[in-house]
Every structure is written in structure tokens, then in C-alpha cells.
Design a protein around this motif. Structure first.
Motif, PDB file in Angstrom:
ATOM      1  N   UNK A 229      69.714 110.359 -55.279  1.00  0.00           N
ATOM      2  CA  UNK A 229      70.251 109.264 -55.708  1.00  0.00           C
ATOM      3  C   UNK A 229      69.163 108.204 -55.649  1.00  0.00           C
ATOM      4  N   UNK A 230      68.277 107.996 -54.615  1.00  0.00           N
ATOM      5  CA  UNK A 230      67.214 107.067 -54.573  1.00  0.00           C
ATOM      6  C   UNK A 230      66.327 107.435 -55.624  1.00  0.00           C
ATOM      7  N   UNK A 231      65.785 108.634 -56.033  1.00  0.00           N
ATOM      8  CA  UNK A 231      64.778 109.016 -56.834  1.00  0.00           C
ATOM      9  C   UNK A 231      65.245 108.600 -58.380  1.00  0.00           C
ATOM     10  N   UNK A 232      66.473 109.089 -58.716  1.00  0.00           N
ATOM     11  CA  UNK A 232      67.012 108.680 -59.987  1.00  0.00           C
ATOM     12  C   UNK A 232      66.912 107.100 -60.622  1.00  0.00           C
ATOM     13  N   UNK A 233      67.017 106.155 -59.286  1.00  0.00           N
ATOM     14  CA  UNK A 233      67.083 104.971 -59.598  1.00  0.00           C
ATOM     15  C   UNK A 233      65.571 104.699 -59.973  1.00  0.00           C
ATOM     16  N   UNK A 234      64.574 105.141 -59.077  1.00  0.00           N
ATOM     17  CA  UNK A 234      63.327 104.906 -59.234  1.00  0.00           C
ATOM     18  C   UNK A 234      62.630 105.417 -60.742  1.00  0.00           C
ATOM     19  N   UNK A 235      63.289 106.541 -61.081  1.00  0.00           N
ATOM     20  CA  UNK A 235      63.103 107.065 -62.497  1.00  0.00           C
ATOM     21  C   UNK A 235      63.524 106.285 -63.627  1.00  0.00           C
ATOM     22  N   UNK A 236      64.787 105.605 -63.380  1.00  0.00           N
ATOM     23  CA  UNK A 236      65.475 104.785 -64.247  1.00  0.00           C
ATOM     24  C   UNK A 236      64.636 103.652 -64.355  1.00  0.00           C
ATOM     25  N   UNK A 237      64.132 103.115 -63.439  1.00  0.00           N
ATOM     26  CA  UNK A 237      63.212 101.815 -63.677  1.00  0.00           C
ATOM     27  C   UNK A 237      61.804 102.189 -64.228  1.00  0.00           C
ATOM     28  N   UNK A 238      61.310 103.141 -63.963  1.00  0.00           N
ATOM     29  CA  UNK A 238      59.961 103.673 -64.483  1.00  0.00           C
ATOM     30  C   UNK A 238      60.105 104.101 -65.838  1.00  0.00           C
ATOM     31  N   UNK A 246      70.483 110.475 -66.595  1.00  0.00           N
ATOM     32  CA  UNK A 246      70.639 110.513 -64.976  1.00  0.00           C
ATOM     33  C   UNK A 246      71.917 110.487 -64.579  1.00  0.00           C
ATOM     34  N   UNK A 247      72.322 111.019 -63.567  1.00  0.00           N
ATOM     35  CA  UNK A 247      73.642 110.989 -62.881  1.00  0.00           C
ATOM     36  C   UNK A 247      74.112 109.643 -62.585  1.00  0.00           C
ATOM     37  N   UNK A 248      73.139 108.802 -62.223  1.00  0.00           N
ATOM     38  CA  UNK A 248      73.248 107.523 -61.626  1.00  0.00           C
ATOM     39  C   UNK A 248      73.852 106.636 -62.566  1.00  0.00           C
ATOM     40  N   UNK A 249      73.690 107.030 -64.203  1.00  0.00           N
ATOM     41  CA  UNK A 249      74.275 106.290 -65.264  1.00  0.00           C
ATOM     42  C   UNK A 249      75.662 106.312 -65.148  1.00  0.00           C
ATOM     43  N   UNK A 311      72.113 105.959 -53.940  1.00  0.00           N
ATOM     44  CA  UNK A 311      71.735 105.102 -55.314  1.00  0.00           C
ATOM     45  C   UNK A 311      72.145 103.708 -55.479  1.00  0.00           C
ATOM     46  N   UNK A 312      73.481 103.322 -54.965  1.00  0.00           N
ATOM     47  CA  UNK A 312      73.644 102.041 -54.817  1.00  0.00           C
ATOM     48  C   UNK A 312      72.769 101.275 -53.852  1.00  0.00           C
ATOM     49  N   UNK A 313      72.316 101.886 -52.713  1.00  0.00           N
ATOM     50  CA  UNK A 313      71.628 101.113 -51.706  1.00  0.00           C
ATOM     51  C   UNK A 313      70.311 100.907 -52.367  1.00  0.00           C
ATOM     52  N   UNK A 314      69.892 101.779 -53.226  1.00  0.00           N
ATOM     53  CA  UNK A 314      68.542 101.259 -53.818  1.00  0.00           C
ATOM     54  C   UNK A 314      68.509 100.487 -54.945  1.00  0.00           C
ATOM     55  N   UNK A 322      73.447  96.830 -64.994  1.00  0.00           N
ATOM     56  CA  UNK A 322      73.573  96.413 -66.421  1.00  0.00           C
ATOM     57  C   UNK A 322      72.094  96.220 -67.012  1.00  0.00           C
ATOM     58  N   UNK A 323      71.323  95.621 -66.180  1.00  0.00           N
ATOM     59  CA  UNK A 323      69.938  95.615 -66.594  1.00  0.00           C
ATOM     60  C   UNK A 323      69.223  97.016 -67.085  1.00  0.00           C
ATOM     61  N   UNK A 324      69.627  97.850 -66.441  1.00  0.00           N
ATOM     62  CA  UNK A 324      68.829  99.359 -66.619  1.00  0.00           C
ATOM     63  C   UNK A 324      69.661  99.854 -67.900  1.00  0.00           C
ATOM     64  N   UNK A 325      70.796  99.729 -68.005  1.00  0.00           N
ATOM     65  CA  UNK A 325      71.591 100.017 -69.307  1.00  0.00           C
ATOM     66  C   UNK A 325      70.904  99.350 -70.455  1.00  0.00           C
ATOM     67  N   UNK A 326      70.634  98.005 -70.361  1.00  0.00           N
ATOM     68  CA  UNK A 326      70.195  97.167 -71.541  1.00  0.00           C
ATOM     69  C   UNK A 326      68.703  97.886 -71.859  1.00  0.00           C
ATOM     70  N   UNK A 327      67.858  98.075 -70.818  1.00  0.00           N
ATOM     71  CA  UNK A 327      66.551  98.692 -70.992  1.00  0.00           C
ATOM     72  C   UNK A 327      66.579  99.777 -71.669  1.00  0.00           C
ATOM     73  N   UNK A 328      67.550 100.636 -71.262  1.00  0.00           N
ATOM     74  CA  UNK A 328      67.647 101.881 -71.710  1.00  0.00           C
ATOM     75  C   UNK A 328      68.132 101.893 -73.385  1.00  0.00           C
TER      76      UNK A 328
END
Length: 830
Positions: A229-238, A246-249, A311-314, A322-328
């Protein structure tokens, strides 16, 4: 030593696994390439168990070095080992994989055959535990390697696994190695994505194999979920382009479940975590009880809470979603699409793919899409070999389609006038009919076909399945739409092709006695006998058993019909009537049909074909609905299961019958369509007169006979070619009464089996509690799905009353048996 040149540098990160590490190293003593061609670098990740000393005190035939990375973690350990490597090719290996003798040679050969490629090896799971979690993990690894072993597999960054992988050191250095900022276990996927951006091909080498002594358990699995969960948030940012993969989506879902999930994780995360711990504690108990379905659902729920919670904590704030979705969305570009038609030929299509190397492929056959290979971040561009993989994966979607088209005759020009009414039905339900693929002849069951319609697809006498037309097609497209529906149904196509491949056998047509048991239902009987008289069969007799009638209307009707025998059976009860049919029958095969049915013209031929097989003593046939014009009839057929048992024939004989089959004989068929060799009754006995309609139990006579046939070693077959149409109950009150009778009848059948000791009593008890009461009744109450709970309560009501009803019916049957006159005298008196 320092100046020696190697072909391979093997990097093994390890943490406090001394004995396993030594076992892994000993396997390299057996490699088929010389020890002078490789070195091993052991990167000890904060090991405190003496691993370094144990390794260095042994005089290995190959070069071995150890190093300690500056920071903790597998990524840091791998990078530290790679920085010391003196070979142009790196091999990353986990410290719990014992390699085969040809492991290094296979990696070298694959690298030579595919210059610059990332080579993935196979790590066969060495899991000997038999708990459900371990078996599931083993199956996951096996399925993964089966998938990548396919020559047509399309590789992506998700196939990069650092436990058994090799690549050029220059490539590894160019992309920057493993990202030390990422949480494990996503570091290899993230590296794989950067490798794909660098244009590095990925390949799989099954001979670069080893045994993977996986030691994970449920606790580690949930800990891994939190890390992911934490790693997927990091990958989404990078890498914003990967966000939707990613499942976090799923946290961005606009659905009600998505909103509830966001509220639970961002507002009540602590409570959700507590609930997950409580659920997790129930998993061992669910496994001991054998509740696999519940176990799987609880496991999945706990996994999701662990994953989404971290993931939510990260994410810290829900607004970052919303920001991650817009960047995607900003990274998305229209993929290079290619649409190809199988009609053009495979060679032409392969050439087009090789020239274009598209990211997205639509595989068509005329106007119909066979399959689609979608663009995905991190996936390799398409090659000709991917076409072959797609064709293998959709075999029935194209080969079966083509074969079916070749077997079918040319479509008619128009629909016969008055046969299909374009105006949709005003009431619930649908119209019924048959479509014969031999000549596209369309036959409505009642009046003109209306939409929606359901058609029984057959080819001559062979039924293939059902097809459904929900809305009127465009003018002039009826036959084309119907053909498309049929030839894109894999089950229908499979049966059609099988029927063409198997030669039609020459079937003997023995004499058959047809027994119709009835009681004061003259209108139903008239319709039933009209169909019987129209049967396409050379030699059969018809016996109508008039069971304790209140009037003489049945006698009058039968007397008006030529060639039909009428006999009275004054003892009330369907099984008394069935037994009277045995007494009166003159032929060696006795077939039974209910008075509320209509036999298909080929019914007896279907039964005769089944009896032609050696060892067959009893046969059941396909029962299909005569009408589906009310909600109750549709529910009974589609939700409750109807009376049909499918379109695949089967044969259950001694040694081929499971105890569950034997105790659940309702899966074998129904009494509305069954036949027996006369001799089988000498072996298994006659019908039990304490069961079925006309007695207090109201059912169970047919299934009790099927059970006895199997329990006493006789052969029971199912023949879908023997078709009978049955009129289901028209409204829900009548259907609920029928289901109540089903409950009392099935319970009475089990009591009869208990009384007769046809199978061990403890087996009957276990089946009744686990399979029937829990597996069929209680589960439908807890999770009804499409089932109505009142139908379940109706069956349970019959079950609760069954014991008293069976005792009463048993006593009545014994009285009637003791006072009855011989059959000849009863016939004379009638």
C-alpha cells in the motif's frame, strides 16, 4: 583474484538465513559451467547470525565475496552487490532459491540469444504445507510461470521479479539500479518499468530454474499488503502513468462502495484496522470448519484493509488522490492502434504487426471482435508472436467460430410470415421456440415468437443449448443476429463441432413401454397423449395409469384414443401408479413421463441411444420449460435451477460414482423424464410407495429410485437428446407449494435411505447437515443473491414437517400393501 574476468556476477542479498544461504551456495558447486566463469557476491543485510563467517570459512571452488550495504533493505543490498560486480552480466538471486545445475548456463545462453534482454528465470515453489494459504500461494506461482512460459505472452514491468533475474551491468547502472526510497516489495516492478522505458526487452528462460523455499504465511502476507500500500503510493508519485494500473487507484472510484471505503480509511482507519484483526482471528477456525468460500472472503477483506489502510496513511490527505488522478490523465497519450481482420490471413496480419509494432491491437473477424490487446504502461510493443498467443487464448472465439460457420447452411432470406412478432411482450417473461441448425427451421412453442425470446438450439435431434434475443434487430438482420448469437457461444459451438467429429452411431430401437401416471387432470393428459402419439419411433406401447380417480373423465378420454391402454390403480400415490406401470408393461424398457409434459418427437430415440451403451440400466433425459411467460416460471427455471440437467451426457456406473452424487440424486434428473430396464427392478426393488405425490411426503419417489440404482451398483445415464417439455407452475403461490413439497420429499428420501441402509448412516447424516442443510438451504438464507428468501423458507418448512409426514406415509403404505388385491383382480374389477 582481483584481476580475474568473469562472465557472470551472482548477487545474493541475505538477512539472517545462514543455513539456507549455505544450501544455496552448495548448489553452485554443481553448475555445468566452470567455476572460473562466475563470482558470487553475498550482500549481508544487517545479518547477526554469523552468515559471513560461515561462508568465508569454507573453501569454495568459485570466487565468493561478502559485503555489508550502508543502509537496510533488499534494494540497498542488491545495489551494493552490483557495485562490486566484475562481470558484464548480473544475476540477482534470492537466498531461498536452490538453483538447478544448468541455472547459470541457461542465463548465459538466453543473454546470448537475446542481446540486452532482461532474463527472468523460473523459481518453482517448494511448498509442502497443505493449509489453504500455502496452497493458494503455490497455485499463484504455478499460474504465473505457466503464463510467462507461453511463447505469445506479452511481457511488462509486472513480470520483472528480482528473485531470479539477469541483465547487463551497463543497463542496470544506466537506469540507476533499484530505487532505495521505495518500500519493498514493489522495488522490482518499479525497476522493471524504468527498464521498459529504456527499451530493454524482457524474456523468460524456464531452464534457468531453481526451487523456491517460500516461507511466507498469513501474518507475513498481511504485513506485505501494508508494505505494498505504501509502495504503490510512492510509485504513483514517481510514475504518474502507472497510477491507474495500481490497486490504490480503486480509492478514486466514484461508486458508493468507493465513497464508503474512502470514509472508512480517512476518517475511521483505527476502527477498520481493529475489525480486520478480529476477522483475521477467525481464519483458522473457518479453515477447520471447511468453509473455504467464507475463508477466502474474510482473507480478501483483511488484505484490503491492510493494503488500503497504509495507502491512505501514506497519502496523508484524501485530496492527493485527485492530484494523482489528474497527473495520470496528463500523461495519457493516444496509443498506436492497429485493427486487423482474420479474413485477410495470418501471414498478412503477422507482416502488418511486424511492420507497425503497435501498442494496441484489435483482432477482428468481419464485423465481430475476437479479442483485443490493449496498450498498458510498461508493456512491450506488440510482435507477431503475440498474435499467436492471442489466438491460442481465444481458440473458440475464432477457430470454433470459423468451424461453426462452415458447418451451418446458408441463412434463409426472410423470416416466415407470422412466425416472429416485432411487438415486444407486454407481460413479464419471454416466448419460447426451437431453432434447428440443420436447416434454420424456426418453431415457436406456442404462438408467434415475441421479444424477448428464448430458443432451444439443436441440430436435428441433438440439443446444443439456449440462445436469447432480447430486442428486435434492425430490419432484415434477424437471421444474421441469431447466427452471431449462436456461433459466438463457446458451449454451443463446442457441442456442434463435437457432434460433427463423432460419427452418428447405428442405434438399435428396442420396444418400449411408455407409462403416463395421472389423476383427474384431463386437459393436461390430452395434451401429453397427443405428443406421445406423434412420437417418431417404430415400436412402443402407451399405458395410462389412472391413480385413484374421483371421476371417469380420464377413462373416457383414453377410450377415445386408439392404441392406448388404460388401467386403474386404486391405491393413491404416484409410486403406486409407477409400480402398476411396471406390472402392466409388456416390453423390456419402461419409460415414464408426467401428465403435465409434452414429449419431443425424438424422445424415445434419445432414450434408446442411451440404452444402447453397455452397462446402462436407467436413463434420465433433458426437461425444458414449456412456457416462460410469467415471473414465477422464469424464476423457477433460471434461479432455482429448473428441471433440466444441461446439455452434456454422462454415465454413472460402479466405481465412477462419488458418494455426493449418490446422495444428491436430484442432480441426476427428475421423474418427469426417466426410463429403466425392466430387469433393474429385480436388482434394486420397485418404487417406494411411501414417497411422492399422492402421499403425505409429496415427493422424493423418483430421486430415491435414482439413489437406489446407483447405491446397488446399477448404471445410470443422462441423455440430453431425450427431450421433454414441462409446464412449470404459473404463479409464486403454486411454486412455493411445490418447493415446500421438494423440501419434505427430499428429507423423506433421506429418511428412506437411512431406513434401508443403502449407504452408511453416518455418511447420510454428514451429507444432510453439511451439503444439504448448510450448503443449500442456510447459505441461500445468508446470501440469497438472486434467490427469494420465501422460496428457501418454503423448502425449510417442508423439511421441518417431513419426519411426521414420512412416518404417516410409511404407515399408510403398509396398510395399502397388506389389503391390496392382486393386479389381475384389480384390472378385472376395473
Amino acid at each position: 583474484m582481483s584481476d580475474r574476468a568473469f562472465d557472470l556476477s551472482v548477487i545474493i542479498p541475505s538477512h539472517n538465513r545462514r543455513e539456507m544461504l549455505l544450501t544455496v551456495l552448495r548448489a553452485f558447486e554443481q553448475q555445468t559451467i566452470g567455476p572460473e566463469r562466475f563470482e558470487i557476491i553475498i550482500s549481508l543485510d544487517a545479518s547477526t547470525d554469523g552468515s559471513a563467517e560461515a561462508v568465508l570459512e569454507i573453501n569454495w571452488p568459485f570466487a565468493v565475496r561478502t559485503t555489508v550495504p550502508r543502509t537496510r533493505g533488499a534494494s540497498s543490498a542488491r545495489n551494493a552487490g552490483a557495485s562490486l560486480a566484475r562481470a558484464p552480466r548480473l544475476v540477482f538471486l534470492d537466498d531461498d532459491i536452490v538453483v538447478a545445475p544448468g541455472f547459470l548456463a541457461a542465463h548465459l545462453r538466453a543473454a546470448c540469444d537475446n542481446p540486452g534482454a532482461v532474463v527472468m528465470g523460473e523459481s518453482t515453489p517448494a511448498i509442502d504445507k497443505t493449509d489453504w494459504f500455502s496452497l493458494g500461494m503455490k497455485r499463484w506461482w504455478q499460474d504465473h510461470f505457466q503464463k510467462v512460459r507461453d511463447p505469445g505472452h506479452r511481457f511488462s514491468h509486472l513480470d520483472v521479479m528480482s528473485g531470479n533475474m539477469s541483465l547487463d551491468k551497463a543497463l542496470f547502472d544506466r537506469v540507476g539500479g533499484f530505487d532505495l526510497s521505495l518500500k519493498i516489495p514493489r522495488e522490482d516492478y518499479e525497476l522493471g518499468y524504468r527498464l521498459s522505458l529504456a527499451g530493454a526487452p524482457i524474456t523468460f528462460e524456464p531452464l534457468a530454474c531453481g526451487l523456491h523455499y517460500e516461507r511466507s504465511d498469513m501474518a507475513r502476507s498481511f504485513a506485505r499488503a501494508r508494505q505494498e500500500g505504501t509502495a504503490d503510493v510512492q510509485i504513483a508519485r514517481k510514475h504518474p502513468a502507472l497510477f491507474r494500473n495500481l490497486t490504490v487507484a480503486n480509492l478514486t472510484s466514484p461508486s458508493l462502495s468507493g465513497r464508503v471505503l474512502r470514509f472508512a480509511l480517512f476518517r475511521t482507519r483505527g476502527f477498520a484496522r481493529f475489525c480486520a484483526l478480529v476477522l483475521q482471528s477467525t481464519l483458522p477456525g473457518l479453515e477447520r470448519l471447511g468453509l473455504r468460500g467464507w475463508w477466502q472472503q474474510v482473507y480478501n477483506t483483511v488484505w484490503r484493509v491492510n493494503y488500503y489502510g497504509t495507502a491512505a496513511a501514506a497519502l496523508e490527505l484524501g485530496s492527493e488522490l485527485t492530484d494523482l488522478s489528474d497527473r495520470h490523465a496528463a500523461t495519457r497519450v493516444e496509443p498506436d492502434r492497429l485493427s486487423v481482420d482474420l479474413i485477410d490471413g495470418l501471414d498478412t496480419i503477422r507482416r502488418q504487426i511486424s511492420e507497425r509494432r503497435p501498442k494496441h491491437l484489435s483482432l477482428m473477424l468481419g464485423d465481430w471482435q475476437v479479442t483485443e490487446l490493449r496498450d498498458a504502461p510498461g508493456a512491450e510493443r506488440l510482435e507477431a508472436r503475440h498474435l499467436d498467443g492471442a489466438l491460442r487464448a481465444t481458440l473458440y472465439g475464432w477457430a470454433g467460430f470459423v468451424s461453426a460457420l462452415e458447418l451451418l447452411p446458408e441463412l434463409p432470406a426472410t423470416v416466415p410470415e407470422g412466425m416472429v412478432c416485432i411487438t415486444p411482450r407486454g407481460e413479464a417473461g419471454c416466448s419460447l421456440g426451437t431453432i434447428d441448425l440443420a436447416d434454420w427451421s424456426l418453431t415457436p412453442r406456442n404462438e408467434a415468437l415475441t421479444y424477448p425470446m428464448r430458443l432451444l438450439v439443436r441440430r436435428g435431434a441433438l440439443p446444443l443449448g439456449w440462445t436469447h434475443l432480447g430486442a428486435p434487430p434492425k430490419e432484415g438482420r434477424f437471421w444474421h443476429v441469431l447466427r452471431q448469437k449462436i456461433v459466438t457461444d463457446r458451449r454451443i459451438v463446442d457441442r456442434l463441432i463435437r457432434s460433427e467429429m463423432l460419427p452418428a452411431p447405428v442405434v438399435p430401437l428396442p420396444s418400449i413401454s411408455v407409462v403416463i401416471c395421472t389423476r383427474d387432470r384431463t386437459d393436461n393428459l390430452r395434451r401429453c397423449l397427443a405428443a406421445i402419439q406423434a412420437l417418431d419411433y417404430p415400436d412402443f406401447e402407451v399405458i395410462v395409469v389412472d391413480n385413484a380417480p374421483a371421476t371417469d373423465t380420464t377413462h373416457t378420454l383414453v377410450q377415445s384414443l386408439p392404441g392406448i391402454r388404460h388401467v386403474f390403480e386404486d391405491r393413491p400415490g404416484l409410486d403406486w401408479a409407477r409400480n402398476r406401470g411396471i406390472e402392466e408393461a409388456r416390453h423390456g424398457i419402461i419409460a415414464y413421463a408426467d401428465d403435465d409434459t409434452q414429449a419431443d418427437s425424438q424422445w424415445l430415440r434419445g432414450l434408446a441411444a442411451a440404452f444402447a451403451e453397455p452397462g446402462v440400466d436407467a436413463v434420465t433425459g433433458l426437461v425444458v420449460p414449456m412456457k416462460l411467460d410469467t415471473p414465477a416460471r422464469v424464476y423457477f427455471e433460471d434461479v432455482y435451477g429448473g428441471m433440466g440437467r444441461g446439455f452434456v451426457p454422462w454415465f454413472r456406473e460402479v466405481g465412477n460414482v462419488t458418494m455426493r452424487d449418490m446422495l444428491w440424486p436430484s442432480g441426476c434428473g427428475v421423474g418427469a423424464n426417466m426410463a429403466f430396464r425392466r430387469a433393474v427392478f429385480d436388482k434394486v426393488g420397485w418404487f417406494d410407495p411411501a414417497l411422492d405425490v399422492g402421499t403425505s411426503t409429496r415427493g422424493g419417489g423418483d430421486i430415491e429410485m435414482f439413489h437406489r440404482v446407483m447405491a446397488k451398483g446399477a448404471g445410470l445415464a443422462y441423455a440430453p437428446e431425450a427431450i421433454i417439455w414441462h409446464e412449470h407452475r404459473a404463479d409464486f403461490p403454486a411454486m412455493l407449494r411445490q418447493l415446500r413439497d421438494n423440501g419434505s420429499g427430499f428429507a423423506a428420501y433421506l429418511m428412506a435411505a437411512w431406513r434401508n441402509r443403502t449407504v452408511p448412516r453416518h455418511t447420510i447424516l454428514a451429507f444432510a447437515l453439511k451439503d444439504w442443510i448448510w450448503g443449500w438451504q442456510i447459505k441461500r438464507l445468508l446470501r440469497p443473491g438472486r434467490h427469494r428468501r420465501d422460496t428457501v423458507f418454503a423448502e425449510i418448512g417442508g423439511i421441518l414437517a417431513a419426519r411426521g409426514l414420512y412416518v404417516k406415509a410409511r404407515a399408510e403404505a403398509e396398510v395399502l400393501a397388506a389389503t391390496a388385491a392382486p393386479a389381475a383382480e384389480r384390472s378385472k374389477a376395473a
